[in-house]
Every structure is written in structure tokens, then in C-alpha cells.
Design a protein around this motif. Structure first.
Motif, short mmCIF file in Angstrom:
data_model
loop_
_atom_site.label_atom_id
_atom_site.label_comp_id
_atom_site.label_asym_id
_atom_site.label_seq_id
_atom_site.Cartn_x
_atom_site.Cartn_y
_atom_site.Cartn_z
N THR A 23 -43.09 35.35 -104.65
CA THR A 23 -42.23 34.27 -104.30
C THR A 23 -41.63 34.64 -103.17
N GLU A 24 -41.06 35.63 -102.92
CA GLU A 24 -40.34 35.99 -101.74
C GLU A 24 -41.22 36.03 -100.36
N LEU A 25 -42.56 36.68 -100.81
CA LEU A 25 -43.46 37.02 -99.66
C LEU A 25 -43.78 35.50 -99.21
N LYS A 26 -43.99 34.33 -100.07
CA LYS A 26 -44.45 33.19 -99.62
C LYS A 26 -43.23 32.49 -98.86
N ARG A 27 -42.32 32.79 -99.11
CA ARG A 27 -41.25 32.20 -98.33
C ARG A 27 -41.13 32.78 -96.89
N ILE A 28 -41.38 34.12 -96.94
CA ILE A 28 -41.35 34.81 -95.78
C ILE A 28 -42.43 34.38 -94.88
N LEU A 29 -43.58 34.36 -95.43
CA LEU A 29 -44.83 33.93 -94.78
C LEU A 29 -44.59 32.35 -94.00
N ALA A 30 -44.11 31.53 -94.85
CA ALA A 30 -43.86 30.20 -94.47
C ALA A 30 -43.08 30.16 -93.30
N SER A 31 -41.91 31.16 -93.09
CA SER A 31 -41.18 31.38 -91.96
C SER A 31 -41.92 31.78 -90.78
N ALA A 32 -42.80 32.74 -90.85
CA ALA A 32 -43.31 33.33 -89.97
C ALA A 32 -44.54 32.16 -89.33
N TYR A 33 -45.07 31.26 -90.23
CA TYR A 33 -45.84 30.20 -89.52
C TYR A 33 -45.05 29.39 -88.60
N GLU A 34 -43.78 29.14 -88.59
CA GLU A 34 -42.79 28.36 -88.30
C GLU A 34 -42.42 28.81 -86.67
N VAL A 35 -42.77 30.32 -86.48
CA VAL A 35 -42.12 30.76 -85.23
C VAL A 35 -43.09 30.56 -84.07
N ASN A 41 -41.89 27.11 -82.73
CA ASN A 41 -40.49 27.18 -82.20
C ASN A 41 -40.47 27.54 -80.73
N ILE A 42 -41.41 28.56 -80.63
CA ILE A 42 -41.69 29.37 -79.13
C ILE A 42 -42.41 28.22 -78.16
N LYS A 43 -43.45 27.83 -78.64
CA LYS A 43 -44.25 26.61 -77.77
C LYS A 43 -43.62 25.79 -77.39
N THR A 44 -42.61 25.07 -78.30
CA THR A 44 -41.75 23.83 -77.94
C THR A 44 -40.44 24.07 -76.85
N GLY A 45 -40.26 25.58 -76.93
CA GLY A 45 -39.16 25.88 -76.03
C GLY A 45 -37.79 26.06 -76.84
N LEU A 46 -37.82 25.88 -78.40
CA LEU A 46 -36.87 25.80 -79.09
C LEU A 46 -36.03 27.25 -79.05
N MET A 47 -36.82 28.16 -78.74
CA MET A 47 -36.33 29.66 -78.88
C MET A 47 -37.25 30.50 -77.83
N PRO A 48 -36.71 31.21 -77.05
CA PRO A 48 -37.48 32.11 -76.33
C PRO A 48 -38.12 33.22 -77.12
N GLY A 49 -39.55 33.59 -76.88
CA GLY A 49 -40.12 34.59 -77.73
C GLY A 49 -39.65 35.69 -78.33
N PRO A 50 -38.75 36.75 -77.53
CA PRO A 50 -38.08 37.79 -78.24
C PRO A 50 -37.10 37.35 -79.09
#
Length: 363
Positions: free
Chosen positions: A329-341, A344-353
Motif C-alpha cells: 500500500t505504501e509503495l503504491k502511494r510513493i510510486l504515485a508521488s514519483a509519477y507527479e514529480v 512539477n518540474i516541466k511546468t516550472g512549479l519546482m526546480p528539478g533538484p
């Protein structure tokens, strides 16, 4: 319980010792180092170096014909045990046979000839290699071809990747042949830190052999291989650092994880490359956890991962260990968060690092 099939290198070594190499041999498989190694071994076993110019005939795929194969096979060796006709990469990386055999009738003639070859140890040897087929569909088409199917099961040596025990044996043999001593932990370090068996990087036995030579050279006159010999030589690849970073997170060592991330970023890896590797590792962990929950034990999971994705046994075991610390269950949550990164970078919401640091902080 079905017995595990012997690796091709064990089969061919046994056949060589028993002098039972058939008259037509095909070498293929994902481990190109072993294909080339045993092609050389067979040639040097059956031909005399003094007369190789006559007793070994290597036919170029651009000019080879059915008649040239037969004519060369049917001449007697001069000073060698057997006449060898060698057809390197008869089927190339695109799954194509030489131009002369694109004609189905010519291909069938060669197949019929191969099936009619004798099995005695004094018969001429037709030695054929097939280039590695990266595309699975192409590989299956090659194996269904009339020429491939013409070889007897005893004459086909399909060199798959080595499992953990075979890999350790390969390393130990190289050290022993150079008169070097080593401790079991050294072998484990090489298996763990090297890239062999990692499907996400191009690292096979050719690469490992080269690294082992460097390790041996680095040890100099010291009779024993030491940890610093290994650490100073092995190529530090980003994939292994990603592996270590997620392992650190799973052990609640985020300080170590942030340090590894910083090293990766300053080492020249892009945010998108790192994110792709992180995602692949998390997907591997989730898959192994789901297989475990389905009732499979570790050996069965390792077998399935090797069959489906060519994942080495060691990496499957480590992925399952790390994944079990999180849970499905936790891995699914973490993976979903990874897919959002990435967005977030491409739209300029956050710098890559910062986006990667934020992601690690949220695990």
C-alpha cells in the motif's frame, strides 16, 4: 519438482570433456561474452594453430552461399582433429540471415544439410553463432526459422545471463587463475556494486571481465584482493546509487539518502534520468511485493522476474527486502508521488533538484 535446467556453459564444458561435440553447433543467447568465448574454445580445441589457415574457414555473411558451406565442410583437415567451418553472426542483430539465404529454398537446403550431419567426434564441425536479438518478437522469429530449428538440441547452446552462484563462480575463477586470494565478502561486494544483471544498464560479462582485470592490476604484488581494490576500480553507475538511496530511505536514513542524491546531481545525472531510475526501482519493488502476496516464495519470484524482465536474482532479492519494509500500500502511494514529480518540474512549479528533495522528504 522439475530439476533446474543446466546452464549452456556447463553443458558445453561437459560435452568437450566427453568429446561429444556434434557436427553442427549453434551458439546464441543474451550473454555475448560466452558466445564468443566458446566459439574461440571450439575452434582452438579442434584445429591445430599451425594449420588453421586451411583447417579453419570463416565465411563472411555478405558472400556466403550454400555451396561454399558444403564445399568447405567436405574437404579433409590437414593437421587438425576436425575441419571447422565458422559462420559468425549468421543471423544478425535485426534477425536477418545472409542475403543468399533470404531465399526460402536456399534456407531449406541449408536446414536439410544441417539435419543430415553426423554426430561423431571426427566429423567436420559447422559452427554458427547468432547475434543477440534485443527485440523479443524478433528473437522468437529467429528461433522459429528453419535454419535455427535444424540444429539438434544437443547442438544448441543458448547462453543466458548467469545466476548468482554462477556469477560468483565466474569471479572466483578469474581471481584463482591469476593466483589471487580473496575473502567471500569481496565477491559479494563485486556482485553488489557491479552492474551485472541490471537490465537498466548495459553491463555484461565483457564489462565484468574488464573490471576484474583492473581490480587484479590495482592489487599489484599484494596476493590478496582488498576492498579498496574493488571500490577504486568498479564503475560507479547512477543506477547503483539509486538502489543505495532507496535502501537508505527504507531504513529511515534520509540523511544518507539526501547525500547520495546530491552526489548524483553533482555527478552530472539529470533530474529526469534520476527520476526514471527511481521510478523503475520502485516499480520493481512493488512487483516483487505483489508476487509475494500472491503466494510465491523468493525462488519463484526470482524465476518469474528473470523470465519476464531479465532481472538478476540478487536485485530481485534486494528489491523484495526493501519493498517489504514499506509494504504494498505504501509503495503504491510513493510510486504515485514519483509519477507527479516530472510534471512539477516541466511546468516550472519546482526546480528539478528541489522537486527530487521534496519527493524524498515526503516518503
Amino acid at each position: 519438482m522439475r530439476e533446474r535446467e543446466e546452464h549452456a556453459f556447463i553443458r558445453i564444458e561437459k560435452a568437450l570433456k566427453a568429446d561429444k561435440i556434434p557436427a553442427a553447433v549453434l551458439l546464441c543467447g543474451t550473454e555475448e561474452y560466452l558466445v564468443h568465448h566458446y566459439a574461440d574454445t571450439l575452434i582452438n580445441t579442434f584445429t591445430n594453430k599451425a594449420s588453421q589457415a586451411l583447417d579453419l574457414v570463416t565465411l563472411d555473411r555478405d558472400t556466403v552461399t550454400f555451396n561454399s558451406i558444403v564445399e568447405n565442410l567436405e574437404t579433409m583437415p590437414l593437421m587438425s582433429e576436425r575441419k571447422v567451418v565458422y559462420l559468425p553472426d549468421f543471423i544478425d542483430t535485426k534477425g536477418k540471415m545472409p542475403k543468399a539465404f533470404e531465399d526460402k529454398d536456399e534456407a531449406q537446403k541449408l536446414a536439410d544439410y544441417i539435419m543430415g550431419q553426423g554426430v561423431g567426434s571426427s566429423d567436420p564441425l559447422l559452427l554458427m553463432t547468432v547475434a543477440r536479438q534485443a527485440d523479443q518478437r524478433v528473437d522468437q522469429a529467429v528461433r522459429r526459422s528453419v535454419v535455427f530449428k535444424a540444429f539438434s538440441p544437443e547442438g544448441i547452446y543458448d547462453f543466458d545471463t548467469l545466476d548468482d552462484a554462477q556469477l560468483r563462480g565466474f569471479i572466483e575463477k578469474r581471481f584463482r587463475s591469476c593466483g589471487k586470494q580473496y575473502r567471500p565478502g569481496i565477491i559479494s561486494l563485486i556482485v553488489r556494486e557491479g552492474g551485472y544483471g541490471n537490465k537498466n544498464i548495459d553491463y555484461g560479462l565483457f564489462n565484468l571481465e574488464n573490471d576484474l582485470r583492473k581490480i587484479i592490476a590495482h592489487s599489484g604484488s599484494n596476493p590478496e584482493i582488498m576492498p579498496e581494490d574493488v571500490s577504486s576500480v568498479l564503475t560507479v553507475n547512477p543506477e547503483n546509487n539509486i538502489f543505495a538511496m532507496i535502501d537508505a530511505i527504507s531504513r529511515n536514513r534520509k540523511d544518507e539518502a539526501f547525500r547520495l542524491l546530491h552526489n548524483l546531481l553533482t555527478g552530472g545525472s539529470s533530474e529526469f534520468q534520476l527520476l526514471a531510475m527511481i521510478t523503475r526501482q520502485l516499480e520493481l519493488m512493488l512487483t516483487t511485493c505483489e508476487l509475494k502476496e500472491s503466494g510465491l516464495n523468493l525462488p519463484a519470484i526470482q524465476k518469474e522476474m528473470k523470465r519476464a524482465d531479465k532481472v538478476h536474482e540478487f536485485r530481485t532479492q534486494k528489491a523484495l527486502e526493501m519493498g517489504s519494509r514499506f509494504g504494498r500500500t505504501e509503495l503504491k502511494r510513493i510510486l504515485a508521488s514519483a509519477y507527479e514529480v516530472e510534471p512539477n518540474i516541466k511546468t516550472g512549479l519546482m526546480p528539478g533538484p528541489l522537486a527530487l528533495e521534496y519527493f524524498i522528504a515526503g516518503i
